[in-house]
Motif scaffolding. Structure first.
Motif, PDB file in Angstrom:
ATOM      1  N   SER A 235     -61.077  -6.638   2.088  1.00 20.77           N
ATOM      2  CA  SER A 235     -60.202  -7.466   1.256  1.00 20.77           C
ATOM      3  C   SER A 235     -58.973  -7.997   1.981  1.00 20.77           C
ATOM      4  O   SER A 235     -58.432  -9.040   1.607  1.00 20.77           O
ATOM      5  N   THR A 236     -58.534  -7.316   3.033  1.00 23.79           N
ATOM      6  CA  THR A 236     -57.300  -7.723   3.715  1.00 23.79           C
ATOM      7  C   THR A 236     -57.549  -8.420   5.052  1.00 23.79           C
ATOM      8  O   THR A 236     -56.648  -9.040   5.597  1.00 23.79           O
ATOM      9  N   GLY A 237     -58.769  -8.274   5.594  1.00 25.13           N
ATOM     10  CA  GLY A 237     -59.040  -8.862   6.899  1.00 25.13           C
ATOM     11  C   GLY A 237     -58.594  -7.996   8.057  1.00 25.13           C
ATOM     12  O   GLY A 237     -58.655  -8.419   9.213  1.00 25.13           O
ATOM     13  N   GLY A 238     -58.132  -6.776   7.767  1.00 26.14           N
ATOM     14  CA  GLY A 238     -57.714  -5.853   8.815  1.00 26.14           C
ATOM     15  C   GLY A 238     -58.890  -5.079   9.369  1.00 26.14           C
ATOM     16  O   GLY A 238     -60.055  -5.454   9.193  1.00 26.14           O
ATOM     17  N   PHE A 239     -58.602  -3.956  10.037  1.00 22.44           N
ATOM     18  CA  PHE A 239     -59.665  -3.123  10.596  1.00 22.44           C
ATOM     19  C   PHE A 239     -59.267  -1.663  10.447  1.00 22.44           C
ATOM     20  O   PHE A 239     -58.117  -1.330  10.157  1.00 22.44           O
ATOM     21  N   THR A 240     -60.248  -0.788  10.630  1.00 20.20           N
ATOM     22  CA  THR A 240     -59.962   0.635  10.671  1.00 20.20           C
ATOM     23  C   THR A 240     -60.842   1.280  11.720  1.00 20.20           C
ATOM     24  O   THR A 240     -61.798   0.668  12.217  1.00 20.20           O
TER      25      THR A 240
END
Length: 308
Positions: A235-240
């Motif tokens: 949903s945010t376009g980030g990564f983990t």
């Protein structure tokens, strides 16, 4: 001192917040919980907790008391269960605990070993976060758990099963998703989704990895679960960064990519309570090497017995 004082103190210590412990764990008001903790400290004659800007921290006395409080509650629970079992028809039981998604890799082999040792055993399966599994072992609720090597696990022992490499989890349409491997210098420019609430050991591994290779992660969210972390990635376009086993449970809108260079790993261990006298547990532990060799071989993960 009453048992509720111990339960209240443990809840506050584990949550790191009077408010969260009151609302999430104890279903009471914060003022009432604060009074119970003060009563406990007055009776003991030492301060157990200190209020900090970011929540509650244990004093040196609090850290010592926490381990003993957990053991005391565990012993009481075991005594209660033993008393109840005298009224039940005898049938051997065995409790297995897994991190969400790990049962896909390990359950079949674990059940095979158990059935060979006791064909009539009544097996129960529990799926929880690693801190919750450690607590269940300390409380005597399960016999074996596949979890992380958590801190402050009084009375528990661990056997290493596998070193799991971490992978980058990205939105499927992210510009880096087309790469076969992800370079550290690329991810440090992206927004990072932490999963520290559900996986404190994973948090430590990631922090040590970032420090070792000289990057700083731009954390924007802290997810309460690993699946929640993947949803935030989408949903945010980030990564983990997550252990490779999560590839068995990826949501459709994210992809997993291996990291380039020296890859960080996290230990998956078999945990058990040293005070557990179950004969079946002893037999299972003697065959732990079989379990360690089987699951990783099927899923391409380096086992504890493999050479580095």
């Amino acid at each position: 001192m009453e048992l509720r004082h111990l339960r209240y103190f443990i809840a506050v210590a584990e949550e790191g917040s009077l408010l969260h412990a009151a609302e999430r764990r104890l279903h009471t008001s914060q003022p009432s919980l604060s009074r119970q903790i003060r009563d406990l400290e007055l009776e003991l004659g030492v301060k157990l907790l200190e209020r900090k800007a970011r929540g509650i921290e244990l004093t040196a006395a609090g850290r010592v008391f926490l381990d003993h409080a957990r053991l005391a509650l565990m012993q009481i629970e075991v005594a209660c269960e033993a008393a109840r079992n005298t009224e039940r028809p005898h049938k051997p039981g065995f409790g297995l605990g897994f991190l969400p998604g790990q049962e896909v890799i390990w359950l079949a082999e674990a059940l095979r070993i158990l059935r060979e040792e006791a064909s009539d055993v009544d097996v129960t399966i529990t799926t929880k976060s690693s801190p919750e599994l450690a607590n269940a072992l300390m409380q005597g609720e399960i016999d074996i758990a596949l979890l992380r090597r958590e801190k402050r696990t009084a009375g528990l022992d661990f056997k290493l099963l596998v070193k799991e490499p971490l992978v980058a989890i990205l939105p499927s349409r992210h510009r880096l998703a087309r790469h076969k491997t992800i370079r550290p210098e690329d991810i440090c420019r992206e927004d990072f989704i932490s999963t520290a609430r559900a996986a404190p050991v994973l948090k430590t591994v990631i922090e040590e990895y970032a420090a070792k290779i000289g990057i700083k992660l731009k954390q924007i969210y802290d997810a309460e679960t690993l699946s929640g972390g993947m949803s935030l990635v989408a949903s945010t376009g980030g990564f983990t960064l997550l252990p490779s086993y999560v590839q068995n449970a990826l949501i459709p809108s994210v992809v997993a990519r291996p990291l380039y260079g020296e890859v960080p790993t996290i230990d998956l261990v078999m945990g058990y309570n040293k005070s557990n006298t179950s004969p079946l547990l002893k037999k299972f532990l003697l065959r732990a090497d079989e379990l360690a060799a089987h699951g990783p071989r099927l899923h391409g993960i380096r086992s504890a017995q493999s050479k580095a």
